[in-house]
Design a protein around this motif. Structure first.
Motif, mmCIF file in Angstrom:
data_model
loop_
_atom_site.group_PDB
_atom_site.id
_atom_site.type_symbol
_atom_site.label_atom_id
_atom_site.label_comp_id
_atom_site.label_asym_id
_atom_site.label_seq_id
_atom_site.Cartn_x
_atom_site.Cartn_y
_atom_site.Cartn_z
ATOM 1 N N ASN A 152 0.838 -1.196 0.000
ATOM 2 C CA ASN A 152 0.000 0.000 0.000
ATOM 3 C C ASN A 152 0.872 1.245 0.000
ATOM 4 O O ASN A 152 1.827 1.342 0.774
ATOM 5 N N GLU A 183 0.360 3.986 1.244
ATOM 6 C CA GLU A 183 0.296 4.689 2.521
ATOM 7 C C GLU A 183 1.126 4.019 3.608
ATOM 8 O O GLU A 183 1.352 4.610 4.671
ATOM 9 N N SER A 184 1.589 2.804 3.390
ATOM 10 C CA SER A 184 2.403 2.084 4.374
ATOM 11 C C SER A 184 3.333 1.139 3.619
ATOM 12 O O SER A 184 3.154 -0.076 3.641
ATOM 13 N N LYS A 223 -0.552 10.983 3.264
ATOM 14 C CA LYS A 223 0.174 9.850 3.844
ATOM 15 C C LYS A 223 1.086 9.200 2.809
ATOM 16 O O LYS A 223 2.215 8.793 3.125
ATOM 17 N N GLU A 271 5.134 8.929 3.024
ATOM 18 C CA GLU A 271 5.848 7.666 2.856
ATOM 19 C C GLU A 271 6.960 7.804 1.814
ATOM 20 O O GLU A 271 8.045 7.231 1.965
#
Length: 251
Positions: free
Chosen positions: A123, A125-126, A151, A155
């Motif tokens: 993802n 976002e992470s 986000k 990242e």
């Protein structure tokens, strides 16, 4: 029509408001359903111009053999292949859609692309990528599909080495009024019908058209990139703003 996110706990899925935790699965469903014909539809959506935009994007990136690239949302491989062709170093392609990654891996095999491409499901976002580990970060025609744009940009800042560069290629906001009207008519009246004819999924392309309109204007996106800590942020409009290249440096 505002591009700002709705109230806490909800977000945009095209013109619909949905729960934040629902959007990831909705986006995944869209791209899983069209993965096999995604590149064909990119040709249809942009009348082939996306290939020129990607070439300009890669030319601006100036790949070097001693640089590593993380390409986020690049499942079918266009940016990774272009980077390698231009002499860039090892690439990691990270995409949330396994079907898109499968298409990219198959294309790499068909083209006999050297093995310095790693395919990772993750993802934006992470990211499953260590801190300060890559020289260049790219995201092309993907950021607008992410639930939290800020986000994803944070990242990007996290995984880039000091001196690393962030680059985003995305559909944007047309800056010529006459062209805007023609582009809107084409987008809303023709593209979903073509998408239905080619992929059997009209709703997927209705969403893609709507997601472009929900993406922030160029100046708002530039401010978001600066807010994440990037410096020397710049914007380059392509085809009068139908698409734009955003760039920033982690210094």
């Amino acid at each position: 029509m505002t591009s700002h996110p709705p109230s806490s706990g909800t977000t945009h899925f095209g013109f619909r408001t949905v729960a934040e935790d629902e959007k990831v699965s909705l986006v995944r469903d869209v791209f899983d359903s069209v993965a096999g014909k995604y590149d064909l539809m990119n040709d249809l959506m942009s009348v082939g111009v996306h290939r020129l935009w990607k070439a300009a994007f890669l030319d601006s990136l100036r790949p070097q053999p001693n640089q590593t690239l993380l390409d986020v949302g690049g499942g079918t491989g266009d940016i990774a292949f272009g980077w390698r062709k231009r002499g860039g170093g090892p690439v990691t392609v990270c995409d949330i859609n396994r079907e898109m990654l499968a298409v990219g891996r198959d294309r790499a095999i068909d083209r006999n692309i050297p093995g310095e491409i790693t395919w990772v499901c993750g993802n934006a976002e992470s990211l499953p990528i260590p801190d300060r580990s890559v020289d260049r970060y790219t995201i092309a025609f993907c950021l607008r599909n992410v639930t939290h744009w800020d986000k994803a940009i944070a990242e990007a800042f996290r995984v880039l080495k000091p001196g690393g560069r962030f680059m985003c290629l995305e559909f944007s906001h047309v800056i010529l009024p006459g062209l805007k009207q023609a582009y809107d008519s084409y987008s809303f009246n023709i593209l979903p019908r073509v998408g239905e004819m080619v992929t059997g999924n009209r709703d997927a392309y209705q969403y893609l058209v709507e997601s472009i309109r929900k993406f922030p204007p160029q100046e708002e996106m530039a401010a978001m990139i600066e807010g994440a800590g990037f410096e020397q942020v710049s914007v380059r409009n392509l085809s009068a703003g139908i698409a734009a290249i955003h760039s920033g440096w982690r210094l």
